[in-house]
Scaffold this active site. Sequence first.
Site, mmCIF file in Angstrom:
data_model
loop_
_atom_site.group_PDB
_atom_site.id
_atom_site.type_symbol
_atom_site.label_atom_id
_atom_site.label_comp_id
_atom_site.label_asym_id
_atom_site.label_seq_id
_atom_site.Cartn_x
_atom_site.Cartn_y
_atom_site.Cartn_z
ATOM 1 N N CYS A 91 0.812 -1.224 0.000
ATOM 2 C CA CYS A 91 0.000 0.000 0.000
ATOM 3 C C CYS A 91 0.843 1.270 0.000
ATOM 4 O O CYS A 91 0.338 2.342 -0.355
ATOM 5 C CB CYS A 91 -0.931 0.019 1.201
ATOM 6 S SG CYS A 91 -2.111 -1.341 1.212
ATOM 7 N N HIS A 349 -8.947 3.516 -1.795
ATOM 8 C CA HIS A 349 -7.559 3.092 -1.628
ATOM 9 C C HIS A 349 -7.100 2.325 -2.866
ATOM 10 O O HIS A 349 -7.040 1.093 -2.870
ATOM 11 C CB HIS A 349 -7.467 2.215 -0.379
ATOM 12 C CG HIS A 349 -6.090 1.798 0.001
ATOM 13 N ND1 HIS A 349 -4.939 2.349 -0.531
ATOM 14 C CD2 HIS A 349 -5.666 0.842 0.888
ATOM 15 C CE1 HIS A 349 -3.880 1.761 0.007
ATOM 16 N NE2 HIS A 349 -4.297 0.839 0.855
ATOM 17 N N CYS A 379 0.430 2.202 6.365
ATOM 18 C CA CYS A 379 0.642 0.805 6.738
ATOM 19 C C CYS A 379 0.691 -0.043 5.476
ATOM 20 O O CYS A 379 0.091 0.296 4.452
ATOM 21 C CB CYS A 379 -0.448 0.320 7.680
ATOM 22 S SG CYS A 379 -2.122 0.384 7.005
#
Length: 393
Positions: A91, A349, A379
């Site tokens: 990510c 996201h 994260c």
Amino acid sequence: MDEPFVIDAVRSPMGRGKPGGALSGVHAVDLLAATVAALLERTGADPGRIDDVVTGCVSQAGEQSGNVGRMAWLAAGFPEHVPSVTVERKCGSSQQAVHFAAQGILAGAYDLVVVAGVESMSRVPMGSARLGADPYGPSVTARYAPGLVAQGVSAELVAARWKLSREQLDDYAARSHARAAAAADSGGFDREIVPIPLPDGGAVTADESIRRGTTPAKLATLAPAFADDATAARFPEIRWSITAGNSSQITDGASAMLLASGRAAAELGLTPRARFRGFAVCGDDPVEMLTAPIPATRRLLDRAGLTIADVDLYEVNEAFASVPLAWQAAFDADPDRLNVRGGAIALGHPLGASGARVATTLLGALEARGGGLGLQTMCEAGGMANAMLLETV
């Protein structure tokens, strides 16, 4: 060393990452090409002067498998002599791309770099790069026996460790939508969003992901997304509070930033918007997985000689509501400075694009308050995190 600066930062609108989503008809290469082209047109930078294109992308399979940054550069019609590399740190991929590009300028290897990120989650589904195989191997499974867990279970473990209730998670998620809606409706995103042309001749100009009118009461009706008996037996502390409503949205999107050395900016007449005050990366427990932003932030602040009170705004990626809430509790951070324009729960996201998207949104929020210092942390799967400090100029 020559100091790196952010000249400009843009992003696409966020589209729902499923068939029929606003951007689902756009190939990932074309989505990124349109975003990068808009960035360079806006800055007036000569594409032929770019030293490298550093691109974040997580699912490098199918339509995203051909070094997507390179293909996007060619799709935009830009000079063939400019290379590209695609970075994957889960990510945090495009935030890591920012780190690498800025560090390349500091090292004297670059003068002008495009940083980008893309993920078409409607066309290249999350996890498709695994090809149905085990990405961990027997040794990792043995070390963390009976094995690593899904990110949603990790989010449950974080909620349990910090004693975060379902009500707290849903309240936070509703606030994310409310803040994103307020920013969008007031024109707060106008500078960062660039239109994405569609094959039918239309264009997407606004985020599709924001759900106006979201309330904690509505979110409370959603069932837990990751509950199962085997996991409950392994982790009896879990209370099963993570739902689709308090998790980040699966999204299509792209982002792009132009970074320049101070020398190149002066030579080319480019006006910087921000400078970097520090970088950090850190690992943590890969079972809890989502806690690494906490030690990464500590490392970042220690290196910079700062405390959390010195930071004006914080962006902690909203992979799940438990992540920013645990981070906030760990630092006793001011909730009014945290993700002030909403986050991935409301904006979505798009994995590889999120790091640069968050930086773009953070920069706009800092400028809207008159400038200042911002902290961003992401994260990442495997129990990792990136963190950086961005200061307006």
